[in-house]
Design a protein around this motif. Structure first.
Motif, PDB file in Angstrom:
ATOM      1  N   TYR A 277       6.707 -11.081  52.345  1.00 26.02           N
ATOM      2  CA  TYR A 277       5.757 -10.097  52.862  1.00 26.02           C
ATOM      3  C   TYR A 277       5.370 -10.371  54.307  1.00 26.02           C
ATOM      4  O   TYR A 277       5.178  -9.437  55.080  1.00 26.02           O
ATOM      5  CB  TYR A 277       4.552  -9.946  51.918  1.00 26.02           C
ATOM      6  CG  TYR A 277       5.012  -9.366  50.594  1.00 26.02           C
ATOM      7  CD1 TYR A 277       5.666  -8.129  50.548  1.00 26.02           C
ATOM      8  CD2 TYR A 277       4.890 -10.070  49.405  1.00 26.02           C
ATOM      9  CE1 TYR A 277       6.148  -7.596  49.354  1.00 26.02           C
ATOM     10  CE2 TYR A 277       5.374  -9.547  48.199  1.00 26.02           C
ATOM     11  CZ  TYR A 277       6.006  -8.316  48.191  1.00 26.02           C
ATOM     12  OH  TYR A 277       6.502  -7.794  47.013  1.00 26.02           O
TER      13      TYR A 277
ATOM     14  N   LEU B 262       8.252  -8.890  56.217  1.00 23.59           N
ATOM     15  CA  LEU B 262       8.187  -7.422  56.243  1.00 23.59           C
ATOM     16  C   LEU B 262       7.215  -6.939  57.317  1.00 23.59           C
ATOM     17  O   LEU B 262       7.520  -6.009  58.053  1.00 23.59           O
ATOM     18  CB  LEU B 262       7.751  -6.876  54.878  1.00 23.59           C
ATOM     19  CG  LEU B 262       8.772  -6.965  53.745  1.00 23.59           C
ATOM     20  CD1 LEU B 262       8.159  -6.487  52.449  1.00 23.59           C
ATOM     21  CD2 LEU B 262      10.020  -6.175  54.065  1.00 23.59           C
ATOM     22  N   LYS B 263       6.032  -7.585  57.374  1.00 24.85           N
ATOM     23  CA  LYS B 263       5.029  -7.203  58.377  1.00 24.85           C
ATOM     24  C   LYS B 263       5.592  -7.374  59.784  1.00 24.85           C
ATOM     25  O   LYS B 263       5.371  -6.560  60.660  1.00 24.85           O
ATOM     26  CB  LYS B 263       3.777  -8.075  58.236  1.00 24.85           C
ATOM     27  CG  LYS B 263       2.813  -7.574  57.197  1.00 24.85           C
ATOM     28  CD  LYS B 263       1.515  -8.366  57.250  1.00 24.85           C
ATOM     29  CE  LYS B 263       0.881  -8.446  55.895  1.00 24.85           C
ATOM     30  NZ  LYS B 263       0.277  -9.729  55.608  1.00 24.85           N
TER      31      LYS B 263
ATOM     32  N   ARG C 185      10.852  -0.667  53.400  1.00 23.20           N
ATOM     33  CA  ARG C 185      10.170  -1.931  53.115  1.00 23.20           C
ATOM     34  C   ARG C 185      10.505  -2.436  51.718  1.00 23.20           C
ATOM     35  O   ARG C 185      10.777  -3.609  51.528  1.00 23.20           O
ATOM     36  CB  ARG C 185       8.646  -1.715  53.181  1.00 23.20           C
ATOM     37  CG  ARG C 185       8.028  -2.259  54.400  1.00 23.20           C
ATOM     38  CD  ARG C 185       6.510  -2.318  54.307  1.00 23.20           C
ATOM     39  NE  ARG C 185       6.017  -2.333  55.668  1.00 23.20           N
ATOM     40  CZ  ARG C 185       5.449  -1.316  56.267  1.00 23.20           C
ATOM     41  NH1 ARG C 185       5.235  -0.193  55.632  1.00 23.20           N
ATOM     42  NH2 ARG C 185       5.059  -1.415  57.520  1.00 23.20           N
TER      43      ARG C 185
ATOM     44  N   GLN D 282       8.174   3.230  53.714  1.00 25.45           N
ATOM     45  CA  GLN D 282       7.807   2.539  52.468  1.00 25.45           C
ATOM     46  C   GLN D 282       9.053   2.137  51.675  1.00 25.45           C
ATOM     47  O   GLN D 282       9.147   1.016  51.182  1.00 25.45           O
ATOM     48  CB  GLN D 282       6.916   3.431  51.585  1.00 25.45           C
ATOM     49  CG  GLN D 282       5.437   3.379  51.891  1.00 25.45           C
ATOM     50  CD  GLN D 282       4.896   1.951  52.068  1.00 25.45           C
ATOM     51  OE1 GLN D 282       4.637   1.511  53.176  1.00 25.45           O
ATOM     52  NE2 GLN D 282       4.757   1.219  50.976  1.00 25.45           N
TER      53      GLN D 282
ATOM     54  N   ILE E 220       8.997  -4.557  59.947  1.00 20.99           N
ATOM     55  CA  ILE E 220       8.892  -3.100  59.720  1.00 20.99           C
ATOM     56  C   ILE E 220       7.450  -2.642  59.971  1.00 20.99           C
ATOM     57  O   ILE E 220       6.538  -3.126  59.368  1.00 20.99           O
ATOM     58  CB  ILE E 220       9.291  -2.699  58.272  1.00 20.99           C
ATOM     59  CG1 ILE E 220      10.705  -3.207  57.962  1.00 20.99           C
ATOM     60  CG2 ILE E 220       9.228  -1.188  58.097  1.00 20.99           C
ATOM     61  CD1 ILE E 220      11.171  -2.968  56.550  1.00 20.99           C
TER      62      ILE E 220
END
Length: 156
Positions: A149, A152-153, A131, A128, A156
């Motif tokens: 976002y 990020l997906k 991220r 977390q 990570i």
């Protein structure tokens, strides 16, 4: 710059021609420069209109150059570029024109490179926090949240 010197309109005009020829300037920069030179409002108007007529000062050209430079050199996202141009009182039309200078494919490729490079530097083990650190970094640089976002997906 020595503020005690008084400039004639001709001297100030030459000085500002050089100032604008050296690098692209926005109207706001030129007005601030003239104010620090203690020019009166009538002289400022005269000099600014001369600079525009002689094409030393061109807001659209400034905006395009600014957007290209901040994207390619500093790797800024569109949000940061928009905000910086707004602070310089650039019109919405010129901001839109400036953003069109950025190739969409290159834009996404740059985001990927930037995200991968930054991720390699983050030594956080908590997923977390990892991220969040990457997201904060990219958002600060002005990349759109939906793109951040998605990235990020993917990473990570």
């Amino acid at each position: 710059m020595n503020n005690s010197k008084a400039y004639s309109v001709t001297e100030a005009t030459r000085k500002l021609e050089n100032y604008c020829a050296y690098q692209e300037r926005c109207h706001k920069d030129v007005l601030e420069k003239l104010r620090t030179m203690r020019m009166i409002p009538e002289a400022i108007d005269q000099i600014v209109s001369h600079l525009i007529q002689e094409n030393y000062l061109n807001e659209e050209r400034f905006a395009k150059s600014f957007a290209r430079g901040k994207f390619s050199i500093k790797k800024w996202g569109k949000n940061r570029i928009i905000n910086e141009l707004k602070q310089r009182q650039i019109s919405r039309f010129n901001i839109k024109t400036a953003l069109a200078e950025i190739n969409e494919e290159t834009y996404h490729k740059t985001l990927s490179e930037l995200a991968n490079k930054r991720l390699a530097q983050i030594h956080e083990t908590n997923l977390q926090k990892r991220r969040k650190k990457l997201a904060d970094y990219l958002l600060y640089r002005g990349w759109e949240s939906n793109l951040v976002y998605e990235k990020l997906k993917e990473l990570i």
